[in-house]
Design an enzyme around this catalytic site. Structure first.
Site: not given
Ligand code: BES
Ligand code: ZN
Length: 884
Positions: A146, A280-283, A316-317, A320, A339
């Protein structure tokens, strides 16, 4: 493979972005990849079944940083087209396949053979490095696709609307573990020491959700109620640290299965901790990737805040999986849909399953206030933001997309009540499963569920930027309160938004005799409006925006505020309302609509306050004032402010003490850290001495520090103990092997007290590469603590843009942008803002400036606001403090 393609690579690019043409769409991909953890080359080939929907003599898809060896196009009758050529566009990352003649709509097979690379930029199918248990350097490869990086790993239709089924096969060294979205269906050894691992066919899904991970992993496993295996994978030696997350992951899938009324459709769910990770993480569906710090919990080392964060990120993930993976936005302007809702669901789940966190109390500080902090700037953007060019996407993964979206969804949730809200979401997910949707589709589902036009109300919050401040005046007429409300956009600079926006604002009111349950609910749908509230005793206070559930600020007339303050002091007002009043009041000070002495009186009157989150609001304001006064020519004001802080905070520390009491709540523990942090920073010697003593005991006698105090203690040592302190922190950093502690060290290093030490620390961390790129923001953030650090961070940034870009890949990187913001936004003089603007204009080319436009505007706007805060309040603060 017979190669029928001639390479026509080009760098000449169209200037304007456009989406892929609607002439063809992928139906399925059969992808074979052979990643190599030694050469970091990845050989690949794929067969894409493509549904050609219009008569065409070309096909266009995405590909970037991939060497294409050959392309074959096979028509529906099985014949191969001869004379196919292709063209690569570096700027827009596309691959155009030119056919020798026009073909009619039909299904074709596209066979591509290619070589890709595992870069070290945390995007695409990239490499990550870590120390093995024997101290040797080890590598793994994993993905972050992503928003637009699947195209770095294999050519594909890399836009969310092109859902297809994926058959993945990975050939890897036989000693390694190879994971993808789906379960393994076959595994065959080859003669050359590799194994070929084939995975089940995925459901229809978007390319940004495809994932792979290959390395030396270990795992722990549990099962959901339906028997779906859930695993947490880590590098060797860390799997037990996944226990906390695993338990929550299983609960979350069970919870969402029920709550959404749709069962998780994949046969397994893996969560994996990756040492280098940009977000932070990716779903990724079935294979969620996390930073180590967002997944792993060490019961002896993890702080309360971090444990909370892990719970929220896991939840969160996994949310998703439904919101985003199953039902997906059509285009990236709908990013907020997934999001915002995943962010809201993470709280709903955590509130239910981790009651010890009292997570809704933290919501107001971490989400509501953070959303407002950005949305009060003129350089904010609407939640539903136009995305013309996905290269500019990373910058909108910000507090608007997350925190504001989350907050307006919470507002809707309170307005509709949980059953109606849930009904709307269930309808939406059912209708758009394995499909794509737009924001209006969701509103329509809520409208069906509620019988009201939800789009009309919510669009005022998602389509326009900003939020209102509701001004309240009252007339008392016996037991009636006649309230005159007016709304205007709240701007941090106190000015007016000339476009005169107006919102549909859910108004709720509580009173002295009903402090929790609203005695009035209504919708404000004009810029000025009168409401009559019945049955309020003449002397009673009333509070607007109960529970701080609405995404707006409130400004009371003097009399109403005077009536409320005793209820704040006596704690008769519920905690979220006390938070709201404190946070609104400081925002009013910043915008010049109230004065700092009013705010300082509230701080002084908060001696009974024991709630962490209310102190969060108070301390936020105190911190801003201390920061701007640290640059004021009259140093005595800062001194007086520090004395004031010591006077007000010391009794709180005395109450909570340094040592946790038995069965103490998390928020008390967090309050202790907040108060100690502030006291050490304003130079309270007794507190600094205890912090030093604790640190000494930690180093000399190996006594574990209280995890909630570790960051504060490290910071104190780094600021106060010169080179010796810094060396000790570096040593911990290099040997501890646990991400959260490493990050505490990095934040502390950023606080080093003078220029020479800061140079040493930045060289060590960045030039010598001792700090992972993923953690550099933490270093810059640490340097915001004092003006010497702020100045150094900016001068380092200025002199090292190429180095930072090398680490982060490009200006698109949100990590790069965050380093920039941290290096700028705490400063408080106008010349500095000018200097930053000038520097950026000279440093970056036109394309980069397009990407950086908003971050630059936001950071410099913050600087100007700080300067305004100082200018407006120097006199008032001095007078107030001189009379204390
Ligand atoms: N889909 C996002 C990660 C992402 C963000 C990928 C931007 C590519 C570009 C993921 O679900 C996400 O929101 N991660 C958050 C953590 C969440 C607890 C708010 C993050 O990575 O901070
Ligand atoms: Zn997210």
């Amino acid at each position: 493979m017979s190669s029928s393609s001639a390479v026509v690579a080009t760098t000449a690019a169209d200037d304007k972005f456009s989406r892929l043409p609607e002439i063809a769409k992928p139906v399925s991909y059969d992808i074979h990849l052979k990643p190599c953890l030694k050469t970091f080359k990845c050989k690949g080939n794929e067969t894409i079944v493509v549904d050609v929907t219009a008569s065409t003599d070309y096909l266009k898809l995405h590909s970037s940083e991939i060497d294409i060896n050959s392309i074959q196009v096979k028509l529906c009758d099985g014949s191969e087209l001869k004379g196919v050529t292709f063209e690569l566009d570096r700027k827009w990352m596309t691959l155009t396949i030119k056919l020798p003649q026009k073909i009619e709509p039909q299904t074709v097979n596209l066979l591509i053979d290619f070589d890709a690379e595992h870069n070290n930029k945390m995007r695409g199918f990239y490499q990550s490095v870590y120390k093995g248990s024997d101290g040797s350097e080890k590598y793994l490869v994993s993905t972050q696709f992503e928003s637009t990086y699947a195209r770095l790993s294999f050519p594909c239709w890399d836009e969310p609307v092109y859902k297809a089924k994926f058959d993945i096969t990975l050939e890897v060294d036989e000693k390694l573990t190879a994971l993808s979205n789906m379960n393994v269906v076959s595994e065959k050894s080859t003669e050359n020491g590799t194994k070929v691992v084939k995975y089940g066919t995925t459901p229809l899904m978007s390319s940004y959700l495809v994932a792979f991970a290959v390395g030396e992993f270990e795992y722990i496993e549990a099962k959901t109620k339906n028997g779906c295996p859930v695993r947490v994978y880590t590098v060797h030696g860390k799997k037990e640290l996944g226990t906390y997350a695993l338990d929550l992951a299983v609960k979350a899938i069970d919870y969402y299965n029920e709550w959404f009324n749709i069962d998780y459709p994949l046969p397994k769910c893996d969560l994996i901790a990756i040492p280098d990770f940009s977000m932070g993480a990716m779903e990724n569906w079935g294979l969620v990737t996390y930073r180590e710090v967002a997944l792993l919990v060490d019961p002896a080392k993890t702080s309360s805040r971090q444990r909370m964060y892990v719970a929220l990120v896991v939840a969160h993930e996994l949310a998703h999986f439904w919101f985003g993976d199953l039902a997906t936005m059509k285009w990236w302007n709908g990013l907020w849909l997934k999001e915002g809702f995943a962010s809201f669901m993470e709280y709903l789940f955590t509130a239910k399953h981790c009651p010890e966190f009292e997570i809704w109390v933290h919501f107001v500080n971490d989400e509501w206030a953070s959303g407002m902090g950005l949305d009060c700037l003129r350089s904010s953007h609407p939640i539903e933001v136009t995305i013309d060019n996905p290269n500019e996407l990373d910058e909108i993964y910000d507090s608007i997309t997350y925190a504001k979206s989350n907050s307006v969804i919470r507002m809707l949730y309170h307005y509709l009540t949980e059953p109606v809200f849930q009904d709307g979401l269930r309808r939406y997910l059912k209708k758009f499963s394995y499909n794509n949707a737009e924001t209006q589709d969701l509103w329509d589902c809520f409208s069906e569920a509620s019988g009201q036009d939800i789009g009309k109300m919510m669009s005022t919050w998602t389509k326009q930027m900003g939020f209102p401040i509701v001004k309240v005046d009252q007339k008392i007429d016996g037991e009636k309160r006649i309230l005159k409300l007016s709304q205007n956009r709240f701007l941090a600079d106190g000015g007016k938004d000339e476009s005169n926006p107006s919102w549909l604002v859910p108004i709720t009111i509580t009173s002295q005799s009903s402090p929790v349950e609203p005695i009035f609910r209504g919708i404000m749908n004009a810029s000025e409006q009168e409401f009559t509230v019945e049955n309020v005793k003449p002397g009673d206070w009333i509070k607007v925006n109960s529970g701080t559930a609405g995404f707006y600020r409130v400004q009371y007339d003097d009399e109403m505020l005077k009536a409320l303050l005793p209820a704040v002091e006596s704690l008769a007002l519920p905690v979220l309302d006390r938070f709201g009043i404190a946070n609104d009041l400081f925002a009013l000070v910043k915008s010049g609509k109230a004065t700092a002495d009013q705010f300082l009186s509230l701080v002084a009157a908060s001696s009974n306050e024991n709630e962490y989150v209310v102190w969060g609001a108070l301390d936020g304001g105190v911190g801003s004032l201390l920061n701007v006064f640290s640059r004021h020519e009259d140093a005595s004001i800062k001194k007086k402010l520090e004395e004031f802080v010591i006077k007000v905070y010391s009794p709180v520390l005395k109450r909570v003490g340094w040592e946790p009491s038995a069965n103490e709540s998390m928020k008390t523990s967090m309050l202790r850290a907040l108060v100690i942090s502030r006291l050490t920073r304003v130079g309270h010697q007794a507190t600094i001495d205890v912090a030093r003593e604790k640190f000494r005991d930690h180093i000399d006698n190996k006594k574990e520090l209280n995890p909630d105090l570790r960051g504060v203690i490290y910071g104190t040592i780094a600021r106060k103990d010169g080179n010796e302190g810094i060396e000790k922190i570096c040593k911990i950093f290099e040997t501890v092997g646990f991400s959260e502690v490493e990050r505490n060290c990095i934040a502390a290093l950023g606080q080093a007290s003078d220029e020479a030490l800061l140079k040493h620390v930045y060289d060590y961390g960045i030039k010598q590469g001792k700090i992972r790129s993923q953690d550099l923001v933490t270093l810059f953030a640490g340097s915001r603590f004092h003006s010497v650090g702020q100045d150094y961070a900016w001068s380092f940034f200025k002199q090292n843009v190429p180095l930072l870009l090398e680490k982060f890949g490009s200006v698109n990187s949100s990590l790069f942008q965050h380093c920039f913001s941290c290096a700028v936004d705490s400063q408080s003089n106008l010349q500095f803002a000018d200097e930053v603007e000038k520097f950026c204009k000279e440093q970056f080319d036109a394309d980069a400036l397009k990407v950086l436009h908003r971050p630059i505007a936001q950071a410099t706007e913050c600087v100007k606001l700080n300067s305004q805060l100082l200018k407006n309040n120097a006199q008032a603060v001095n007078n107030y403090l001189s009379n204390q």
